[in-house]
Write an enzyme that holds these catalytic residues in place. Structure first.
Site, PDB file in Angstrom:
ATOM      1  N   CYS A   1      47.488  24.099  17.931  1.00  0.00           N
ATOM      2  CA  CYS A   1      47.454  22.748  18.092  1.00  0.00           C
ATOM      3  C   CYS A   1      46.362  22.023  17.188  1.00  0.00           C
ATOM      4  O   CYS A   1      46.579  20.667  17.061  1.00  0.00           O
ATOM      5  CB  CYS A   1      46.896  22.232  19.645  1.00  0.00           C
ATOM      6  SG  CYS A   1      45.417  23.232  19.988  1.00  0.00           S
TER       7      CYS A   1
ATOM      8  N   GLU B   1      45.948  19.725  28.055  1.00  0.00           N
ATOM      9  CA  GLU B   1      45.798  20.101  26.575  1.00  0.00           C
ATOM     10  C   GLU B   1      47.066  20.068  25.806  1.00  0.00           C
ATOM     11  O   GLU B   1      47.736  21.016  25.965  1.00  0.00           O
ATOM     12  CB  GLU B   1      44.985  21.623  26.283  1.00  0.00           C
ATOM     13  CG  GLU B   1      43.901  21.737  27.331  1.00  0.00           C
ATOM     14  CD  GLU B   1      42.398  21.388  26.525  1.00  0.00           C
ATOM     15  OE1 GLU B   1      42.501  21.116  25.298  1.00  0.00           O
ATOM     16  OE2 GLU B   1      41.915  20.547  27.169  1.00  0.00           O
TER      17      GLU B   1
END
Ligand code: NAD
Length: 480
Positions: A283, A249
């Site tokens: 993110c 990720e």
């Protein structure tokens, strides 16, 4: 100040390590919170071996019994929520309300993954051969290493541990060296539950030593990593030595496309929220805004006012703020350099654009930059700070091309009131997630995943759980 020294958690024992000393700093004021010692590689190996032993027993326990442990972990987190919130505010610099949300979501994530106990499914496939059945079982992978970033340090523990455990794996967690204390506290509270020995282990230290060792270890069966693209690539290289499965990720560069028919106020506020959360260090934060030319002036003006009204400050002493400090001076310098480069390339800072210090904490003003174009560094690199650069466009196709023209492909958003435009954009934008007329936070029954350099595999929901499992095909011939 944290009064207890961090101890690693190996085979359900708390271990005092004596490796490299690492300081735990409060990013809000630069003051020392604690210091801890990196684990030796021998200790990390002990953690891996204990996880290996634990996993053999754990996978034999029915999933519904495994779920009981997950629920108990969730309860422990809820019982200790105030103390954990306090730790996160101090060591990560998150504002209190966001830390409260993080802790609550961490507990809920354990509950949510526990619910999968009765829902893990395999398949039965038609065979080409007479009197034969083919079963595809979903089975655990084995020993998982979870390597964590600092931006949602506590929640990320759950995002790795909960699916790993319910699927029948054991796990070793390595928290970020910036935010290790919350993980230590996690081990303190779960220790009271008498979990099977070695099922959850937590080791500490630098990425290039402890992280690298975990990534290259032949007894690790899966590395679940959340962090930067650069580190993800290094981890893949180490994992390649043993063909170890990776789940990555990584970073993002989320575009927000604002169409001429959008509700300008709503779009500006949602984009602001999706940018300043956690000081822009998420993110899926909006990293670049594409605005249709016919509303460019009005939208820019509205966004600028909305950003000017954002209060920031030290979350240890101020509750009336929307964000706190950058995680460290390095993070601040990165933002400063990108804003400077944008100005040098012809962009105009119309709001903010400056850093400030509160004692030794590093802060950056809420910032809006106009006259940006697709080739600028600020449009191409992850900013990870409270800065919104704006690029204008005429037609939707142009905006979609701009959005897709990016190394990253995690989250994206589109603001329009036209369903046809929304559907077309959602189909043509090449990202792991697209939010229409909403902020960028994902929910954990969906699937959080990125394309291009934003990652491999994903987290959350059914698909996230199955990342922690592999299939075992069993062919049964019952004929002569
Ligand atoms: P980072 O990559 O610097 O560090 C993350 C972890 O990797 C730390 O625990 C670190 O010690 C470890 N590490 C560093 N070098 C290593 C190596 N050579 N081998 C093994 N491990 C190593 O990331 P960060 O600064 O902690 O986090 C910020 C980044 O994370 C941003 O790019 C952000 O976009 C990304 N992120 C992504 C998601 C997502 O869900 N996609 C979520 C949160 C953060």
């Amino acid at each position: 100040m944290f009064d207890t020294k961090i101890q690693s958690y190996i085979n359900n024992n708390f271990i005092n390590s004596s490796g490299l000393e690492i300081n735990n700093i409060n990013p809000s004021d630069g003051k020392l919170l604690n210091s801890f010692n990196e684990n030796s590689l021998k200790e990390v190996d002990e953690a891996i071996q204990s996880a290996k032993q634990a996993q053999k027993l754990w996978e034999k326990i029915p999933a519904i019994e495994r779920a009981v442990y997950l629920k108990k972990i969730g309860d422990k987190i809820k019982d200790n929520a105030d103390r954990i919130v306090n730790i996160i505010v101090q060591e990560q610099g998150k504002i209190k309300s966001l830390a409260e949300g993080e802790v609550n979501n961490t507990a809920e994530y354990f509950y949510y993954m526990a619910e999968w106990a009765r829902r893990i499914e395999g398949e039965i496939i038609t065979s080409d051969v007479k009197n034969e059945n083919i079963f595809l079982y979903r089975v655990p992978i084995g020993v998982v290493a979870g390597i964590l970033p600092w931006n949602f340090p506590f929640f990320l523990i759950a995002r790795k541990v909960a699916p790993a455990l319910i699927a029948g794996n054991s796990i070793i967690i390595k928290p970020s060296e910036e935010t290790s204390y919350n993980a230590f506290f996690f081990t303190k509270i779960i220790h009271e539950l008498n979990l099977p020995k070695g099922l959850i282990n937590v080791v500490y230290g630098k990425g290039e030593t402890v992280g690298k060792y975990l990534s290259a270890h032949p007894d690790i069966d899966m590395i679940s990593f959340t962090g930067s693209v650069e580190t993800g690539s290094l981890i893949m290289q180490e994992a390649a030595k043993n063909i170890t499965k990776v789940n990555l990720e990584l970073g993002g560069k989320a575009p927000a496309i604002v169409l001429g028919d959008a509700d300008i106020n709503k779009a500006a506020n949602k984009i602001k929220n999706a940018r300043v959360i956690n000081s822009g260090q998420v993110c899926n934060c909006v990293e670049r805004v594409y605005v249709q030319n016919n509303i460019l002036d009005e939208f820019t003006d509205t966004l600028s006012k909305v950003m000017e009204n954002v209060n920031y400050g030290n979350p240890n002493v101020d509750n009336n703020i929307e964000y706190g400090p950058m995680i460290n001076n390095e993070g601040l310098v990165k933002v400063e350099e990108l804003v400077k480069s944008a100005s040098a390339e012809g962009a105009e800072v119309i709001t903010g654009g400056k850093s400030s210090k509160i004692e030794n904490g590093s802060y950056y003003q809420p910032t809006v930059i106009t006259n940006c174009n697709q080739n600028m560094k600020i449009i191409r690199k992850e900013i990870f700070g409270p800065v919104l650069p704006i690029v204008s466009f005429d037609e939707l196709d142009e905006a979609i091309n701009y959005a897709n023209d990016c190394d990253y492909g995690l989250t994206s958003s589109i603001f329009t009131n036209n369903i046809k435009v929304a559907m077309r954009a959602a189909n043509e934008i090449k990202f792991g997630e697209t939010m229409i007329n909403r902020e960028n936070m994902e929910i954990f029954q969906a699937f959080h995943a990125g394309v291009r350099k934003s990652g491999i595999g994903g987290a959350d929901g059914k698909h996230g759980l199955y990342e922690y499992m592999q299939t075992h095909g069993v062919y049964i011939s019952y004929g002569d």
